[in-house]
Motif scaffolding. Structure first.
Motif, PDB file in Angstrom:
ATOM      1  N   ILE A  97       0.841  -1.201   0.000  1.00  0.00           N
ATOM      2  CA  ILE A  97       0.000   0.000   0.000  1.00  0.00           C
ATOM      3  C   ILE A  97       0.874   1.248   0.000  1.00  0.00           C
ATOM      4  O   ILE A  97       0.574   2.226  -0.687  1.00  0.00           O
ATOM      5  CB  ILE A  97      -0.971  -0.014   1.188  1.00  0.00           C
ATOM      6  N   LEU A  98       1.973   1.215   0.727  1.00  0.00           N
ATOM      7  CA  LEU A  98       2.886   2.359   0.692  1.00  0.00           C
ATOM      8  C   LEU A  98       3.531   2.482  -0.684  1.00  0.00           C
ATOM      9  O   LEU A  98       3.845   3.580  -1.141  1.00  0.00           O
ATOM     10  CB  LEU A  98       3.921   2.256   1.810  1.00  0.00           C
ATOM     11  N   GLY A  99       3.691   1.361  -1.375  1.00  0.00           N
ATOM     12  CA  GLY A  99       4.137   1.400  -2.776  1.00  0.00           C
ATOM     13  C   GLY A  99       3.119   2.123  -3.642  1.00  0.00           C
ATOM     14  O   GLY A  99       3.473   2.896  -4.534  1.00  0.00           O
ATOM     15  N   MET A 100       1.836   1.861  -3.371  1.00  0.00           N
ATOM     16  CA  MET A 100       0.772   2.576  -4.074  1.00  0.00           C
ATOM     17  C   MET A 100       0.868   4.074  -3.756  1.00  0.00           C
ATOM     18  O   MET A 100       0.730   4.920  -4.641  1.00  0.00           O
ATOM     19  CB  MET A 100      -0.603   2.043  -3.651  1.00  0.00           C
ATOM     20  N   ALA A 101       1.157   4.410  -2.500  1.00  0.00           N
ATOM     21  CA  ALA A 101       1.297   5.818  -2.109  1.00  0.00           C
ATOM     22  C   ALA A 101       2.480   6.455  -2.838  1.00  0.00           C
ATOM     23  O   ALA A 101       2.398   7.615  -3.263  1.00  0.00           O
ATOM     24  CB  ALA A 101       1.462   5.938  -0.600  1.00  0.00           C
ATOM     25  N   ARG A 102       3.567   5.713  -3.007  1.00  0.00           N
ATOM     26  CA  ARG A 102       4.716   6.243  -3.767  1.00  0.00           C
ATOM     27  C   ARG A 102       4.311   6.502  -5.212  1.00  0.00           C
ATOM     28  O   ARG A 102       4.710   7.496  -5.818  1.00  0.00           O
ATOM     29  CB  ARG A 102       5.903   5.294  -3.695  1.00  0.00           C
ATOM     30  N   ASN A 103       3.502   5.602  -5.773  1.00  0.00           N
ATOM     31  CA  ASN A 103       3.007   5.789  -7.135  1.00  0.00           C
ATOM     32  C   ASN A 103       2.190   7.079  -7.228  1.00  0.00           C
ATOM     33  O   ASN A 103       2.311   7.834  -8.182  1.00  0.00           O
ATOM     34  CB  ASN A 103       2.159   4.568  -7.541  1.00  0.00           C
ATOM     35  N   ILE A 104       1.389   7.308  -6.218  1.00  0.00           N
ATOM     36  CA  ILE A 104       0.582   8.535  -6.175  1.00  0.00           C
ATOM     37  C   ILE A 104       1.498   9.752  -6.077  1.00  0.00           C
ATOM     38  O   ILE A 104       1.298  10.756  -6.761  1.00  0.00           O
ATOM     39  CB  ILE A 104      -0.417   8.497  -4.994  1.00  0.00           C
ATOM     40  N   GLN A 105       2.537   9.641  -5.260  1.00  0.00           N
ATOM     41  CA  GLN A 105       3.472  10.756  -5.095  1.00  0.00           C
ATOM     42  C   GLN A 105       4.189  11.069  -6.404  1.00  0.00           C
ATOM     43  O   GLN A 105       4.361  12.226  -6.764  1.00  0.00           O
ATOM     44  CB  GLN A 105       4.502  10.422  -4.017  1.00  0.00           C
ATOM     45  N   GLU A 106       4.606  10.052  -7.120  1.00  0.00           N
ATOM     46  CA  GLU A 106       5.349  10.255  -8.359  1.00  0.00           C
ATOM     47  C   GLU A 106       4.469  10.828  -9.458  1.00  0.00           C
ATOM     48  O   GLU A 106       4.954  11.493 -10.365  1.00  0.00           O
ATOM     49  CB  GLU A 106       5.974   8.933  -8.809  1.00  0.00           C
ATOM     50  N   ASN A 107       3.182  10.567  -9.376  1.00  0.00           N
ATOM     51  CA  ASN A 107       2.265  11.055 -10.399  1.00  0.00           C
ATOM     52  C   ASN A 107       0.967  11.502  -9.734  1.00  0.00           C
ATOM     53  O   ASN A 107      -0.072  10.862  -9.895  1.00  0.00           O
ATOM     54  CB  ASN A 107       2.011   9.942 -11.434  1.00  0.00           C
ATOM     55  N   PRO A 108       1.019  12.617  -8.986  1.00  0.00           N
ATOM     56  CA  PRO A 108      -0.121  13.013  -8.156  1.00  0.00           C
ATOM     57  C   PRO A 108      -1.395  13.348  -8.926  1.00  0.00           C
ATOM     58  O   PRO A 108      -2.485  13.199  -8.399  1.00  0.00           O
ATOM     59  CB  PRO A 108       0.394  14.230  -7.396  1.00  0.00           C
ATOM     60  N   GLU A 109      -1.263  13.777 -10.158  1.00  0.00           N
ATOM     61  CA  GLU A 109      -2.461  14.195 -10.884  1.00  0.00           C
ATOM     62  C   GLU A 109      -2.858  13.205 -11.966  1.00  0.00           C
ATOM     63  O   GLU A 109      -3.889  13.357 -12.597  1.00  0.00           O
ATOM     64  CB  GLU A 109      -2.245  15.590 -11.473  1.00  0.00           C
ATOM     65  N   GLY A 110      -2.049  12.161 -12.167  1.00  0.00           N
ATOM     66  CA  GLY A 110      -2.354  11.259 -13.260  1.00  0.00           C
ATOM     67  C   GLY A 110      -2.234   9.788 -12.919  1.00  0.00           C
ATOM     68  O   GLY A 110      -2.050   8.974 -13.805  1.00  0.00           O
ATOM     69  N   ASN A 111      -2.334   9.428 -11.655  1.00  0.00           N
ATOM     70  CA  ASN A 111      -2.286   8.008 -11.301  1.00  0.00           C
ATOM     71  C   ASN A 111      -3.696   7.442 -11.328  1.00  0.00           C
ATOM     72  O   ASN A 111      -4.667   8.171 -11.399  1.00  0.00           O
ATOM     73  CB  ASN A 111      -1.601   7.807  -9.940  1.00  0.00           C
ATOM     74  N   GLU A 112      -3.795   6.122 -11.243  1.00  0.00           N
ATOM     75  CA  GLU A 112      -5.105   5.486 -11.397  1.00  0.00           C
ATOM     76  C   GLU A 112      -5.896   5.347 -10.103  1.00  0.00           C
ATOM     77  O   GLU A 112      -7.052   4.951 -10.126  1.00  0.00           O
ATOM     78  CB  GLU A 112      -4.941   4.116 -12.048  1.00  0.00           C
ATOM     79  N   PHE A 113      -5.296   5.705  -8.967  1.00  0.00           N
ATOM     80  CA  PHE A 113      -5.952   5.496  -7.690  1.00  0.00           C
ATOM     81  C   PHE A 113      -6.593   6.757  -7.117  1.00  0.00           C
ATOM     82  O   PHE A 113      -7.770   6.780  -6.811  1.00  0.00           O
ATOM     83  CB  PHE A 113      -4.958   4.925  -6.668  1.00  0.00           C
ATOM     84  N   VAL A 114      -5.779   7.784  -6.945  1.00  0.00           N
ATOM     85  CA  VAL A 114      -6.219   8.985  -6.234  1.00  0.00           C
ATOM     86  C   VAL A 114      -5.713  10.209  -6.980  1.00  0.00           C
ATOM     87  O   VAL A 114      -4.553  10.264  -7.384  1.00  0.00           O
ATOM     88  CB  VAL A 114      -5.647   8.996  -4.791  1.00  0.00           C
ATOM     89  N   GLN A 115      -6.593  11.179  -7.161  1.00  0.00           N
ATOM     90  CA  GLN A 115      -6.192  12.438  -7.778  1.00  0.00           C
ATOM     91  C   GLN A 115      -5.939  13.469  -6.674  1.00  0.00           C
ATOM     92  O   GLN A 115      -6.764  13.607  -5.762  1.00  0.00           O
ATOM     93  CB  GLN A 115      -7.277  12.966  -8.724  1.00  0.00           C
ATOM     94  N   ILE A 116      -4.820  14.154  -6.780  1.00  0.00           N
ATOM     95  CA  ILE A 116      -4.448  15.157  -5.787  1.00  0.00           C
ATOM     96  C   ILE A 116      -4.340  16.497  -6.479  1.00  0.00           C
ATOM     97  O   ILE A 116      -3.752  16.609  -7.546  1.00  0.00           O
ATOM     98  CB  ILE A 116      -3.094  14.817  -5.137  1.00  0.00           C
TER      99      ILE A 116
END
Length: 142
Positions: free
Chosen positions: A115-134
């Motif tokens: 899950i923290l790997g998923m969070a890293r994915n979100i961090q690396e692509n905050p506006e274009g990842n498939e899980f959460v838009q920031i």
């Protein structure tokens, strides 16, 4: 002779005007250079602030993950997924959660590392990842 004196005075005034214009132009070049440098510095600062705000959201996601691991087994079990998604949706700066993708990822339980790997994915692509838009613009001051 009188015409010569008149022309000499006019030439002197023109030279004075030319010197004044040169000083003004030099001043404007300096001011323009300072302005451009200020803009570059401001952009750099804004980029750094955006990265910090995104990190704040990622830290909040990580905190939500740890909070939802009720049994302390370092796994997000199926019965902990609903609470995790609710907590993520409530994080300031999170504008959208792709609940279906998150549930698919979390199906069957996931380790906190995954899950923290998923969070890293979100961090690396905050506006274009498939899980959460920031969107850092929507982060509320605490």
């Amino acid at each position: 002779a009188q015409q010569n004196d008149s022309l000499t005075r006019k030439v002197d005034r023109l030279q004075g005007s030319e010197e004044s214009l040169d000083k003004i132009l030099e001043s404007q070049r300096t001011n323009t250079g300072r302005f451009v440098n200020s803009l570059k510095e401001n952009k750099k600062i804004l980029d750094e602030m955006k990265a910090l705000l995104e990190m704040q959201v990622i830290n909040s996601v990580a905190s939500a993950v740890f909070s939802c691991d009720r049994d302390g087994d370092f796994q997000i079990d199926p019965e902990e997924v609903d609470q995790l998604l609710l907590r993520i949706k409530a994080i300031s700066g999170v504008t959208q959660v792709n609940e279906a993708k998150c549930r698919q990822f979390l199906h069957g339980g996931k380790s906190l590392d995954a899950i923290l790997g998923m969070a890293r994915n979100i961090q690396e692509n905050p506006e274009g990842n498939e899980f959460v838009q920031i969107n850092p613009k929507t982060i509320k001051k605490q």
